[in-house]
Design an enzyme around this catalytic site. Structure first.
Site, PDB file in Angstrom:
ATOM      1  N   GLU A  20     -39.302 -19.751 -29.638  1.00 32.05           N
ATOM      2  CA  GLU A  20     -38.417 -19.824 -28.463  1.00 32.05           C
ATOM      3  C   GLU A  20     -37.142 -20.615 -28.771  1.00 32.05           C
ATOM      4  OE1 GLU A  20     -37.085 -18.435 -25.399  1.00 32.05           O
ATOM      5  OE2 GLU A  20     -39.251 -18.259 -25.170  1.00 32.05           O
ATOM      6  N   GLU A  69     -29.527 -16.422 -29.396  1.00 38.58           N
ATOM      7  CA  GLU A  69     -28.843 -15.877 -28.218  1.00 38.58           C
ATOM      8  C   GLU A  69     -27.534 -16.615 -27.939  1.00 38.58           C
ATOM      9  OE1 GLU A  69     -31.352 -15.616 -24.791  1.00 38.58           O
ATOM     10  OE2 GLU A  69     -32.497 -13.947 -25.632  1.00 38.58           O
TER      11      GLU A  69
END
Length: 122
Positions: A65, A72
């Protein structure tokens, strides 16, 4: 590496984790899941080997994550507009998180389900 450089490296890493908690909704979800796994592990008195597997599962999801979030953010910085290649990169990173979560769920099932079953039949 000098002491100050080592300290700075740890400080930067800790800042990254703090940013993750500030910016990412999923950090809170993973935190809740981590707390639940630890609580269930303590209640069900899992073995040291089970704790090892659970710890690796938890850490794998957190690491995936964190990388996903970093990828991102970098993609959004480099290419603010929608772009087909950037979408693929983001989807790949999200896929890594999904695989880590599925694997962790399987490990959790292998560790917890037999113990829960034994509680229910006794």
């Amino acid at each position: 590496m000098k002491k100050q450089q080592l300290f700075n490296a740890f400080r930067h890493a800790a800042n990254g984790i703090l940013w993750f908690f500030k910016l990412e909704r999923n950090a809170k979800i993973h935190f809740i899941c981590t707390v639940l796994v630890v609580v269930f592990g303590l209640i069900l008195n899992v073995s040291k080997l089970d704790w090892l597997f659970l710890t690796v599962a938890i850490i794998s999801v957190w690491v995936a994550e964190l990388f996903n979030s970093a990828i991102e953010m970098l993609c959004d910085y480099v290419q603010p507009e929608r772009h087909a290649s950037i979408k693929i990169v983001k989807d790949l990173a999200a896929g890594a998180v999904l695989l880590a979560a599925i694997g962790s769920g399987i490990i959790g099932g292998v560790v917890f389900l037999p113990k829960i079953y034994m509680l229910l039949i006794n």
